[in-house]
Motif scaffolding. Structure first.
Motif, PDB file in Angstrom:
ATOM      1  N   ALA A 192       0.828  -1.211   0.000  1.00  0.00           N
ATOM      2  CA  ALA A 192       0.000   0.000   0.000  1.00  0.00           C
ATOM      3  C   ALA A 192       0.859   1.256   0.000  1.00  0.00           C
ATOM      4  O   ALA A 192       0.494   2.261  -0.623  1.00  0.00           O
ATOM      5  CB  ALA A 192      -0.929  -0.002   1.200  1.00  0.00           C
ATOM      6  N   ARG A 193       1.992   1.212   0.692  1.00  0.00           N
ATOM      7  CA  ARG A 193       2.887   2.365   0.675  1.00  0.00           C
ATOM      8  C   ARG A 193       3.496   2.577  -0.704  1.00  0.00           C
ATOM      9  O   ARG A 193       3.709   3.715  -1.134  1.00  0.00           O
ATOM     10  CB  ARG A 193       3.988   2.193   1.728  1.00  0.00           C
ATOM     11  CG  ARG A 193       3.516   2.326   3.163  1.00  0.00           C
ATOM     12  CD  ARG A 193       4.694   2.421   4.125  1.00  0.00           C
ATOM     13  NE  ARG A 193       5.437   1.166   4.190  1.00  0.00           N
ATOM     14  CZ  ARG A 193       5.193   0.213   5.085  1.00  0.00           C
ATOM     15  NH1 ARG A 193       4.211   0.353   5.956  1.00  0.00           N
ATOM     16  NH2 ARG A 193       5.932  -0.884   5.111  1.00  0.00           N
ATOM     17  N   SER A 194       3.778   1.489  -1.398  1.00  0.00           N
ATOM     18  CA  SER A 194       4.391   1.589  -2.721  1.00  0.00           C
ATOM     19  C   SER A 194       3.373   1.917  -3.806  1.00  0.00           C
ATOM     20  O   SER A 194       3.677   2.644  -4.751  1.00  0.00           O
ATOM     21  CB  SER A 194       5.106   0.271  -3.068  1.00  0.00           C
ATOM     22  OG  SER A 194       6.099  -0.043  -2.120  1.00  0.00           O
ATOM     23  N   TYR A 195       2.165   1.369  -3.666  1.00  0.00           N
ATOM     24  CA  TYR A 195       1.134   1.545  -4.699  1.00  0.00           C
ATOM     25  C   TYR A 195      -0.187   1.913  -4.036  1.00  0.00           C
ATOM     26  O   TYR A 195      -1.112   1.102  -3.962  1.00  0.00           O
ATOM     27  CB  TYR A 195       0.988   0.261  -5.522  1.00  0.00           C
ATOM     28  CG  TYR A 195       2.290  -0.230  -6.119  1.00  0.00           C
ATOM     29  CD1 TYR A 195       2.853   0.401  -7.220  1.00  0.00           C
ATOM     30  CD2 TYR A 195       2.972  -1.307  -5.556  1.00  0.00           C
ATOM     31  CE1 TYR A 195       4.055  -0.032  -7.766  1.00  0.00           C
ATOM     32  CE2 TYR A 195       4.175  -1.743  -6.086  1.00  0.00           C
ATOM     33  CZ  TYR A 195       4.707  -1.101  -7.199  1.00  0.00           C
ATOM     34  OH  TYR A 195       5.901  -1.531  -7.726  1.00  0.00           O
ATOM     35  N   PRO A 196      -0.309   3.145  -3.558  1.00  0.00           N
ATOM     36  CA  PRO A 196      -1.509   3.548  -2.817  1.00  0.00           C
ATOM     37  C   PRO A 196      -2.784   3.565  -3.643  1.00  0.00           C
ATOM     38  O   PRO A 196      -3.878   3.572  -3.083  1.00  0.00           O
ATOM     39  CB  PRO A 196      -1.152   4.959  -2.322  1.00  0.00           C
ATOM     40  CG  PRO A 196      -0.090   5.441  -3.257  1.00  0.00           C
ATOM     41  CD  PRO A 196       0.690   4.227  -3.635  1.00  0.00           C
ATOM     42  N   ALA A 197      -2.678   3.582  -4.983  1.00  0.00           N
ATOM     43  CA  ALA A 197      -3.865   3.648  -5.822  1.00  0.00           C
ATOM     44  C   ALA A 197      -4.421   2.270  -6.179  1.00  0.00           C
ATOM     45  O   ALA A 197      -5.417   2.165  -6.894  1.00  0.00           O
ATOM     46  CB  ALA A 197      -3.564   4.417  -7.114  1.00  0.00           C
ATOM     47  N   VAL A 198      -3.788   1.210  -5.679  1.00  0.00           N
ATOM     48  CA  VAL A 198      -4.249  -0.151  -5.984  1.00  0.00           C
ATOM     49  C   VAL A 198      -5.106  -0.666  -4.832  1.00  0.00           C
ATOM     50  O   VAL A 198      -4.714  -0.602  -3.673  1.00  0.00           O
ATOM     51  CB  VAL A 198      -3.057  -1.104  -6.217  1.00  0.00           C
ATOM     52  CG1 VAL A 198      -3.556  -2.539  -6.419  1.00  0.00           C
ATOM     53  CG2 VAL A 198      -2.250  -0.651  -7.423  1.00  0.00           C
ATOM     54  N   LEU A 199      -6.278  -1.171  -5.164  1.00  0.00           N
ATOM     55  CA  LEU A 199      -7.168  -1.773  -4.171  1.00  0.00           C
ATOM     56  C   LEU A 199      -6.898  -3.268  -4.105  1.00  0.00           C
ATOM     57  O   LEU A 199      -6.935  -3.956  -5.131  1.00  0.00           O
ATOM     58  CB  LEU A 199      -8.633  -1.528  -4.554  1.00  0.00           C
ATOM     59  CG  LEU A 199      -9.692  -2.225  -3.689  1.00  0.00           C
ATOM     60  CD1 LEU A 199      -9.641  -1.709  -2.253  1.00  0.00           C
ATOM     61  CD2 LEU A 199     -11.083  -2.030  -4.276  1.00  0.00           C
ATOM     62  N   VAL A 200      -6.627  -3.772  -2.903  1.00  0.00           N
ATOM     63  CA  VAL A 200      -6.356  -5.198  -2.716  1.00  0.00           C
ATOM     64  C   VAL A 200      -7.530  -5.835  -1.990  1.00  0.00           C
ATOM     65  O   VAL A 200      -7.926  -5.391  -0.910  1.00  0.00           O
ATOM     66  CB  VAL A 200      -5.060  -5.425  -1.900  1.00  0.00           C
ATOM     67  CG1 VAL A 200      -4.778  -6.926  -1.758  1.00  0.00           C
ATOM     68  CG2 VAL A 200      -3.883  -4.728  -2.566  1.00  0.00           C
ATOM     69  N   ASP A 201      -8.079  -6.866  -2.585  1.00  0.00           N
ATOM     70  CA  ASP A 201      -9.196  -7.608  -2.000  1.00  0.00           C
ATOM     71  C   ASP A 201      -8.662  -8.946  -1.498  1.00  0.00           C
ATOM     72  O   ASP A 201      -8.187  -9.767  -2.284  1.00  0.00           O
ATOM     73  CB  ASP A 201     -10.282  -7.826  -3.057  1.00  0.00           C
ATOM     74  CG  ASP A 201     -11.520  -8.500  -2.485  1.00  0.00           C
ATOM     75  OD1 ASP A 201     -11.675  -8.491  -1.252  1.00  0.00           O
ATOM     76  OD2 ASP A 201     -12.327  -9.045  -3.270  1.00  0.00           O
ATOM     77  N   VAL A 202      -8.720  -9.160  -0.187  1.00  0.00           N
ATOM     78  CA  VAL A 202      -8.180 -10.385   0.425  1.00  0.00           C
ATOM     79  C   VAL A 202      -9.329 -11.308   0.802  1.00  0.00           C
ATOM     80  O   VAL A 202     -10.278 -10.887   1.469  1.00  0.00           O
ATOM     81  CB  VAL A 202      -7.344 -10.060   1.676  1.00  0.00           C
ATOM     82  CG1 VAL A 202      -6.779 -11.342   2.286  1.00  0.00           C
ATOM     83  CG2 VAL A 202      -6.222  -9.093   1.327  1.00  0.00           C
ATOM     84  N   VAL A 203      -9.228 -12.557   0.397  1.00  0.00           N
ATOM     85  CA  VAL A 203     -10.222 -13.575   0.730  1.00  0.00           C
ATOM     86  C   VAL A 203      -9.534 -14.681   1.526  1.00  0.00           C
ATOM     87  O   VAL A 203      -8.544 -15.259   1.065  1.00  0.00           O
ATOM     88  CB  VAL A 203     -10.871 -14.172  -0.538  1.00  0.00           C
ATOM     89  CG1 VAL A 203     -11.843 -15.288  -0.161  1.00  0.00           C
ATOM     90  CG2 VAL A 203     -11.595 -13.084  -1.327  1.00  0.00           C
TER      91      VAL A 203
END
Length: 286
Positions: free
Chosen positions: A117-128
């Motif tokens: 998130a620090r490196s790519y703040p514009a990417v949304l990560v969905d964890v399942v």
């Protein structure tokens, strides 16, 4: 009061010496001469007014002050890398879905996601979070972009790329007596779990009587049984934390090694970036 600043180049040399144990090996790692590293460390010690290494003929050992600086040095170098990466890394936007088991999802993945998130703040990560079987089904159905799956030592070529391997060991509460009981009470996941297959196979081969005292898909449920000293359980050696400990006894058989594989549905810049962070995190555990 003018305090001396810590130079990143000097810190990099200092950390290399601490990790390699000798000035000669560290010099090769940072592409400098041993004498240049010696001068850097001498100046650093003068600036801080502390001796950082005990210099022996074939080894350089950290002093107590050196151990403190090592922690600071690693964090400062990591922060510097993050700052530079923020400005020079290509901007990534999008969404990526990753599946994981409960043990990895609660212990290893949070740090990976924070760094990502620090490196790519514009990417949304969905964890399942789910079992390997469930997440593979979600991957094949297009609901996930990648998933971490557990692979038992059954001689099969795993699907995906193996990113981690370590032994499963017997875990219980400190001062546990559960491992001394007969039949052996164990806490397990449900049918289909690779750890369950490995553990029961090891017990059967050793001829040890056992009873499955507790079943739960989540590690927290198995930990509850161990903390109450009602059972022992198979656990990855690197994930055991107090008040749990590795328990051993003459009657407990070795369970064996398990692997984690990263299975991906496709490749694009966003997926590749997260996959790289995941693999780096497991590399650091070795």
């Amino acid at each position: 009061m003018n305090m001396p600043l810590l130079d990143n180049d000097v810190l990099r040399s200092f950390v290399a010496i601490a990790e390699h144990g000798t000035f000669t090996s560290a010099a090769k790692a940072v592409h400098r001469t041993p004498s240049a590293l010696s001068m850097q460390i001498k100046q650093l010690e003068q600036n801080l007014g502390k001796t950082l290494f005990i210099r022996e003929p074939r080894r350089a050992t950290l002093t107590a002050e050196g151990e403190v600086l090592l922690d600071y040095g690693r964090r400062l170098l990591r922060l510097n890398e993050e700052a530079v990466q923020y400005f020079i890394s290509p901007t990534l936007e999008g969404k990526v879905g990753i599946g994981t088991s409960d043990d990895v999802g609660t212990r290893i993945l949070p740090e990976v996601l924070a760094e990502f998130a620090r490196s790519y703040p514009a990417v949304l990560v969905d964890v399942v979070v789910g079992s390997s079987k469930q997440n593979l089904a979600r991957l094949d159905a297009g609901e996930l972009d990648m998933t971490l799956v557990t692979v038992a030592d059954e001689g099969r070529v795993p699907r995906g790329e193996v990113v981690h391997e370590e032994p499963l060991v017997w875990a219980g509460r400190e001062g546990s007596s559960a491992y001394q009981r007969s039949p052996l009470p164990i806490a397990m996941a449900h049918e289909g779990c690779a750890w369950r297959r490995m553990t029961l196979r090891a017990l059967d081969r050793a001829g040890i009587p056992y009873r499955i005292a507790y079943t739960c898909e989540h590690c927290s449920g198995q930990e509850a049984a161990m903390l109450a000293d009602l059972a022992v359980a198979p656990f990855p050696q690197s994930l055991i934390r107090p008040p749990l400990k590795e328990v051993a006894g003459d009657t407990l058989p070795e369970i064996g090694f398990y692997q984690l594989a990263l299975v991906r549905r496709g490749s694009n810049p966003v997926n590749d970036a997260l996959a790289s962070h995941v693999k780096d995190a497991f590399q650091s555990l070795r």
